[in-house]
Scaffold this motif. Sequence first.
Motif: not given
Length: 477
Positions: A307-319
């Motif tokens: 399984g995968v959860a693929i997330y955005s640059d916007r979330i990544a910038e914070v996380v």
Amino acid sequence: MERTDDSFTQFKTDELVEKDKAHLTHPWQIFDVFPEEGALPIARGQGCYIWDTDGNKYFDAVGGLWCNNIGLGRKDIAEVIAKQAYELSYASSFVDLTTPPAAELAAKLASLAPGDLNHVIYTCGGSTANDSAYRLMHFYNNKRGKREKKHVISRINSYHGSTYIAMSIGGKPGDRSPSFDYEADLIHHVGCPDFYRAPEGMTESEFVDSLLQEFEDKIIELGGADKVMAYFAEPVMGAGGVIVAPDGYNRRMWEVCQKYDILYVSDEVVTAFGRLGHWFASKEEFDVQPDIIVSAKGITSGYIPLGVAIYSDRIAEVVHQPGHGDCFTNGYTYSGHPVACAAALKNIQIMEEEKLFENVNVVGDYFHEQLKTLEDLPIVGQVRGYKFMQCVEFVKHKQTKALFPDELDIGKRIANNADPKGLIVRPLVNLNIMSPPLIMTKEDVDFVVATLRESILETIDELREEGEFDSDTRLSA
Ligand SMILES: Cc1ncc(COP(=O)(O)O)c(C=O)c1O
């Protein structure tokens, strides 16, 4: 590969069924009937076909469980799996370890996913992918100092998996067993975009407006942008009854999410990897740019779990922000399993080289058109679906759309009548659901539709004999 009847003599079906009954607890096992009925042991698969341990052959119109995309029994992917298992059967992806297949697949998924979805969390399947998306968003909001922003909205009849949180996000009444507990304080459900069941007299656009209004009202009731974290939605609802929302609905729900800073989680566990003719359906079919896409199933065509959860640059910038001493404590022993990632890479390569999505686009439309012909039968209320996700809804009265009593288990009766004719469809109370391998041909469609017609007619005759159905409108045989 040719199968011969001889290859089945090794199986002792009765013994297997007894062992299974005694020791295996099945997902969604129905305790009332299982001790008597037991399970059907499946021993072989090739393309769209499966064989039980007695050598009976079936066309599997369910594609396993929405997951058999490239077809069963392919030597090329089996060889890749074997090679990877031999070279490196396992290495962890925790903290600072990786493997060639895990890194290659993450980059490939980033290139296939829409917009800025460039970051991949690996899980063991769809439920854990939704669970990880949920935890990722907590991490994201807490890091942004928005600790109060935790409410989640999803829809009645949605299905998002069976971990505690995934099942709580799901909204299928049939899955909400009173013998289980569900998270209720932070997870809320709004209406299902099933126009067939819309209030009498409402136009489609009035129906969509009412759903949008309900969504916005719910957001405001929960405290608006400060309190609502996410909206979870399948682009086409699958297990909830193959609900294709009216045009514009998905996009408009996304626009409301934008207005209130609500993260849009598109659950593409079923709809991705070709089932609707694209790698991912959210953007290409529905003009929705999700913040997170969750997927599984067709990513390996079911050859091995992933399984995968693929997330955005916007979330990544914070996380990913350094300097806080933070550690992303989410993951599993088998996150990024090298054998699963190698299988996914090969699966994607096969889809690309064999242009399977072209087949989905051509045969998918034909499948829908042909299934639609079943609507002349007196108990077929509606045929609905899109491409390789289709469903037949059965009703007792076409006019009123009244259902047969639950205990008649109409979907299961029809599926049971289809089994001996060599067809497997997925019964779900008053529905038969189909999600065949993407290699299905027009000839296969003709077989599925003719066999289903025969099975429905046989069931109608049984119902008449039992006094459960009294209409004379047997329109075709
Ligand atoms: C839309 C959707 N999300 C999540 C899941 C759960 O995936 P899994 O069974 O791989 O955990 C499913 C399974 O059918 C699904 O259909």
